[in-house]
Design an enzyme around this catalytic site. Structure first.
Site, PDB file in Angstrom:
ATOM      1  N   LYS A 238      -0.003  -0.085  14.346  1.00  0.00           N
ATOM      2  CA  LYS A 238      -1.242  -0.506  15.012  1.00  0.00           C
ATOM      3  C   LYS A 238      -1.312   0.173  16.371  1.00  0.00           C
ATOM      4  O   LYS A 238      -0.278   0.520  16.957  1.00  0.00           O
ATOM      5  CB  LYS A 238      -1.220  -2.022  15.246  1.00  0.00           C
TER       6      LYS A 238
ATOM      7  N   HIS B 270       0.808  -1.213   0.000  1.00  0.00           N
ATOM      8  CA  HIS B 270       0.000   0.000   0.000  1.00  0.00           C
ATOM      9  C   HIS B 270       0.851   1.279   0.000  1.00  0.00           C
ATOM     10  O   HIS B 270       0.628   2.196  -0.788  1.00  0.00           O
ATOM     11  CB  HIS B 270      -0.919   0.039   1.221  1.00  0.00           C
TER      12      HIS B 270
END
Ligand code: NAP
Length: 484
Positions: free
Chosen positions: A331, A240
């Site tokens: 995260k 990505h």
């Protein structure tokens, strides 16, 4: 603004893994939304396939539940859902066995677009490709859609490319990177290449640096064991973030054509310099008294896999030499926010002396939430009191700019599935691009493995490890705040 829906031909779309998480959350609801948008022709058929024994009615119930859960109630009125479900059928198939394939062959029609979506574990991609070929199901024009991850290093990506290539041509293979289906990401190309304004400034002479951030608030709980074999570099950067970097850094393609665009992206990947130890920071979120840390979520107390990574990336070409691209993703960070920020240089000389309030111009391209672009410019602070400067945003929120249609921006998956049906590969990764991305990524990973590098701990809800701040501080720069 009147939306312009491009009609698609009639098609047979087979979704392998039709009972899985991705099918339920994205593919089936996405197809339904396109049905509501008028893009699924009456003759189109969606054929679910997985091992579970089920009849058409059972699959329609599963799809209905997914649509109820993931599509706004406002789009589920009248008999729309029931009419959409009429397009669905199901075939029980084991990708590793030979049962069911003859039934699938009988179910496929001639004379319509054929697409096969491989929404199953990557270990099964080869089995599916081989059986579609062996049972003479796929026509020479059929398209296959391959999910991520595409390999875990150069060697496995090459092997997968070779397996697919033995049954399908490159023109038939659609490797999904759903970031490319985001409205903002495509708009990045429109803004760069349909305006004269930005191009003269889009280079190392005027751009100080670029920041690409993909921040998530969730941890890896639930899929920790899977994630632990991958980590942020493989899961986010190689695909990505690399794609985002390419779209910012690439030269103008001669045409908005799949190979022309992908040729230019490939040149950027080839121009990436190796990343040294001093230019990379890895992190792992730590446990709090209420929540487990990364190693508990990953069920691996000795794990050295990163849930956060920040890198300084240099591009060795005329346009970008000297302008670093800083990438970070993680995260359990303080907010869910993905953005690209183009940070411009200072004016060559300030005629206002040390006027208060001066900030560099920044073009911020927001991928989520609230897709849109903002260009910050300096103006005089209104009112008396001398020349003080203030920053104002030139704002382009897509939802607002597009009026009512803004709320209808298609999700990345729906757009990409429709591109597959239309036969447009522009927003899909080509095999050589994926391999080049791994060829750059592998030595970065091998480097930290050879050094025995351990990720730095960071607090959940923070901006990542302290060391990541230093990556910019030592260059006299700072990260933008991570906020929704
Ligand atoms: P999942 O929830 O585990 O679903 C897997 C699907 O594959 C199920 O329908 C399963 O049904 C089917 N399946 C398993 N073994 C099979 C076999 N031998 N033959 C035929 N079908 C089989 O996985 P997922 O999360 O949907 O992910 C699917 C793919 O998308 C993976 O490649 C994943 O990496 C990728 N992906 C997923 C997400 C996401 O958000 N979920 C995001 C990005 C990429 P049966 O057990 O009934 O066969």
């Amino acid at each position: 603004m009147v939306s312009r829906v491009i009609p698609v031909e009639s098609f047979d779309l087979v979704v392998f893994g039709a009972t899985g998480d991705l099918a339920k959350r994205k593919i089936l609801p996405g197809l339904y939304r396109r049905y509501v948008g008028g893009q699924i022709p009456e003759g189109a058929r969606i054929i679910g396939a997985a091992r579970a024994e089920m009849d058409d009615a059972g699959f329609r119930l599963l799809a209905e539940a997914a649509i109820t859960e993931f599509v706004d109630a406002g789009k589920r009125q009248g008999d729309l859902v029931a009419r959409f479900l009429d397009h669905l059928t199901y075939v029980a198939i084991d990708a590793k066995g030979d049962a069911g394939w003859d039934r699938l062959k009988v179910a496929m029609r001639d004379g319509v677009v054929q697409a096969f979506y491989f929404s199953v574990a990557p270990a099964l991609f080869g089995d599916l490709a081989e059986r579609l070929h062996r049972f003479a199901i796929a026509t020479p024009e059929a398209r296959i859609v391959v999910e991520k991850p595409f390999g875990r290093d150069l060697e496995t990506a090459r092997a997968l490319n070779a397996t697919l290539a033995s049954h399908f041509t490159e023109k038939q293979i659609y490797r999904i990177d759903h970031y490319l289906g985001k409205e903002t990401v495509q708009n990045l190309m429109a803004v760069r290449f349909a305006n004269i304004l930005f191009e003269p400034l889009w280079n190392a002479r005027h751009v100080d640096h670029v920041q690409i951030t993909v921040a998530e608030t969730v941890g890896v709980g639930g899929r920790g064991a899977y994630y632990d074999k991958s980590g942020a570099m493989r899961d986010m950067v190689q695909n990505h973030m690399m794609q985002l970097l390419c779209l910012i850094a690439m030269e103008a393609p001669y045409r908005f054509d799949p190979d022309a665009v992908r040729d230019e992206k490939l040149k950027v990947i080839h121009a990436l310099e190796p990343v040294g130890a001093e230019d990379i920071v890895r992190g792992q979120y730590r446990a709090t008294k209420d929540a487990p840390g990364y190693v508990q979520d990953a069920e691996n107390p000795a794990s050295t896999t990163e849930s956060y990574v920040a890198l300084k990336v240099n591009i060795a070409n005329w346009r970008w030499k000297g302008t670093p691209f800083y990438l970070r993703t993680g995260k359990k960070l303080r907010a869910r926010a993905s953005e690209i920020a183009i940070v411009f240089k200072e004016v060559p000389h300030s005629i206002f002396g040390d006027a208060e309030g001066w900030r560099e111009n920044v073009m911020a391209i927001r991928l989520q939430p609230n897709e849109g672009m903002t260009l910050s410019v300096m103006i005089k602070e209104p009112g008396p009191g001398g020349m003080r400067l203030t920053e104002v945003p030139l704002d382009m929120s897509f939802a607002e700019a597009l009026g009512e249609d803004g709320a209808d921006i298609p999700d990345a998956y729906e757009r990409l599935i429709m591109d597959v049906i239309r036969g447009n590969q522009t927003l899909f990764m080509r095999g050589d691009e994926v391999e080049a991305a791994w060829a750059w990524t592998d030595p970065v990973i091998a480097g930290w493995e050879a050094r025995g590098d351990r990720p730095k701990a960071y607090d959940p809800g923070s901006s990542g490890p302290e060391d990541a701040l230093m990556l910019l501080h030592r260059d006299g720069r700072r990260w933008r705040e991570i906020r929704e």
